[in-house]
Scaffold this motif. Structure first.
Motif, short mmCIF file in Angstrom:
data_model
loop_
_atom_site.label_atom_id
_atom_site.label_comp_id
_atom_site.label_asym_id
_atom_site.label_seq_id
_atom_site.Cartn_x
_atom_site.Cartn_y
_atom_site.Cartn_z
N LEU A 2 2.49 11.65 1.26
CA LEU A 2 2.19 10.60 0.56
C LEU A 2 2.11 9.37 1.76
O LEU A 2 3.00 9.25 2.52
N ASP A 3 1.20 8.50 1.30
CA ASP A 3 0.92 7.45 2.13
C ASP A 3 1.63 6.22 1.31
O ASP A 3 1.92 5.21 1.91
N PHE A 4 1.66 6.43 -0.05
CA PHE A 4 2.22 5.42 -0.88
C PHE A 4 2.75 6.06 -2.20
O PHE A 4 2.32 7.27 -2.14
N LEU A 5 3.84 5.53 -2.72
CA LEU A 5 4.47 6.26 -4.03
C LEU A 5 3.65 5.47 -5.25
O LEU A 5 3.93 4.24 -5.25
N GLY A 6 3.00 6.23 -5.90
CA GLY A 6 2.31 5.69 -7.28
C GLY A 6 2.52 6.48 -8.48
O GLY A 6 2.68 7.64 -8.56
N THR B 15 -7.15 6.66 -11.02
CA THR B 15 -5.96 6.11 -11.89
C THR B 15 -4.89 6.98 -11.90
O THR B 15 -3.89 6.71 -12.51
N ASP B 16 -5.08 8.22 -11.34
CA ASP B 16 -3.64 9.12 -11.10
C ASP B 16 -3.04 8.69 -9.83
O ASP B 16 -1.79 9.29 -9.87
N LEU B 17 -3.45 7.83 -9.02
CA LEU B 17 -2.80 7.26 -8.13
C LEU B 17 -2.42 8.40 -6.98
O LEU B 17 -1.42 8.38 -6.14
N ALA B 18 -3.22 9.52 -6.82
CA ALA B 18 -3.22 10.53 -6.18
C ALA B 18 -4.10 10.66 -4.95
O ALA B 18 -3.93 11.62 -4.14
N CYS B 19 -4.44 9.31 -4.48
CA CYS B 19 -5.25 9.48 -3.29
C CYS B 19 -4.86 10.02 -2.01
O CYS B 19 -5.85 10.88 -1.36
N SER B 20 -3.59 9.76 -1.83
CA SER B 20 -2.80 10.59 -0.43
C SER B 20 -3.20 12.01 -0.66
O SER B 20 -3.52 12.78 0.63
N LEU B 21 -3.10 12.72 -1.79
CA LEU B 21 -3.02 14.18 -1.99
C LEU B 21 -4.66 14.56 -1.99
O LEU B 21 -5.02 15.71 -1.39
N GLU C 32 -5.87 7.55 8.37
CA GLU C 32 -5.62 6.20 8.70
C GLU C 32 -6.54 5.06 8.11
O GLU C 32 -6.17 4.05 7.80
N ARG C 33 -7.67 5.78 7.60
CA ARG C 33 -8.73 4.83 6.80
C ARG C 33 -8.07 4.28 5.68
O ARG C 33 -7.92 2.99 5.10
N LEU C 34 -7.42 5.25 4.81
CA LEU C 34 -6.75 5.10 3.53
C LEU C 34 -5.60 3.88 3.74
O LEU C 34 -5.54 3.05 3.12
N ARG C 35 -4.76 4.14 4.84
CA ARG C 35 -3.57 3.15 5.12
C ARG C 35 -4.17 1.92 5.47
O ARG C 35 -3.63 0.92 5.31
N THR C 36 -5.28 1.82 6.28
CA THR C 36 -5.81 0.45 6.73
C THR C 36 -6.16 -0.40 5.58
O THR C 36 -6.06 -1.46 5.34
N LYS C 37 -7.07 0.38 4.48
CA LYS C 37 -7.32 -0.30 3.40
C LYS C 37 -6.07 -0.60 2.38
O LYS C 37 -6.36 -1.59 1.88
N LEU C 38 -5.25 0.22 2.44
CA LEU C 38 -4.08 -0.14 1.32
C LEU C 38 -3.25 -1.47 2.13
O LEU C 38 -2.96 -2.08 1.35
#
Length: 168
Positions: free
Chosen positions: A38-42, A121-127, A152-158
């Motif tokens: 996970l890059d974030f917990l959602g 909407t399920d906040l599972a982007c990292s997976l 890295e792109r996901l983390r930068t956008k987040l």
């Protein structure tokens, strides 16, 4: 992401009051979450179907975490409409991707200012980025980037989105 406790989660929120943070439902399956992926917990708040929460690690935050509450718009689109998640670039039909809005932190948030981001909407982007979960009736964009570059792109956008929330 490192494993977090319910206490750490509640203390991390920046765009709601301490009372709101204490009333927010936290995930019951916290111990089973795949934190290493996970890059974030959602999670979605079962007590309020139009609300979800997101907690991410940030070196510049007290306790190393930033938590925000987000709102979902009411379902409006038909099944044939497809939307693209801004974080993981997964295309999903219907309400699989929504514009999630977060009240800004501080005075700006108390004045009603908010920012939004199109997210799964399920906040599972990292997976999805890591291939640990497949989007039902959805598809990931063909990528020339490696999985590490996509992460890295996901983390930068987040981080950019969280910066907008914190600008309040």
């Amino acid at each position: 992401m490192e494993i977090v406790t319910e206490e750490q989660i509640r203390a991390s929120f920046v765009n709601c009051s301490k009372g709101e943070a204490s009333r927010l439902h936290t995930p019951r399956d916290l111990a089973e979450r795949p934190f290493a992926d996970l890059d974030f917990l959602g999670w979605r708040d079962p007590g309020a179907p139009d609300r979800c929460a997101l907690v991410a690690e940030r070196a510049d935050a007290p306790g190393g975490l930033v938590g925000i509450t987000l709102r979902f718009p009411p379902p409006q689109r038909g099944f044939l409409h497809r939307s693209l998640c801004s974080l993981c670039l997964t295309t999903r039909p219907g309400n699989g991707v929504s514009l999630l809005t977060a009240r800004r932190a501080g005075k700006a948030g108390r004045q009603g200012n908010s920012v939004g981001l199109y997210m799964c909407t399920d906040l599972a982007c990292s997976l999805y980025v890591r291939g640990r979960k497949q989007a039902e009736s959805g598809a990931r964009q063909d990528e020339t980037l490696t999985v590490e570059q996509q992460i890295e792109r996901l983390r930068t956008k987040l981080d950019a989105f969280l910066d907008q929330v914190l600008e309040g």
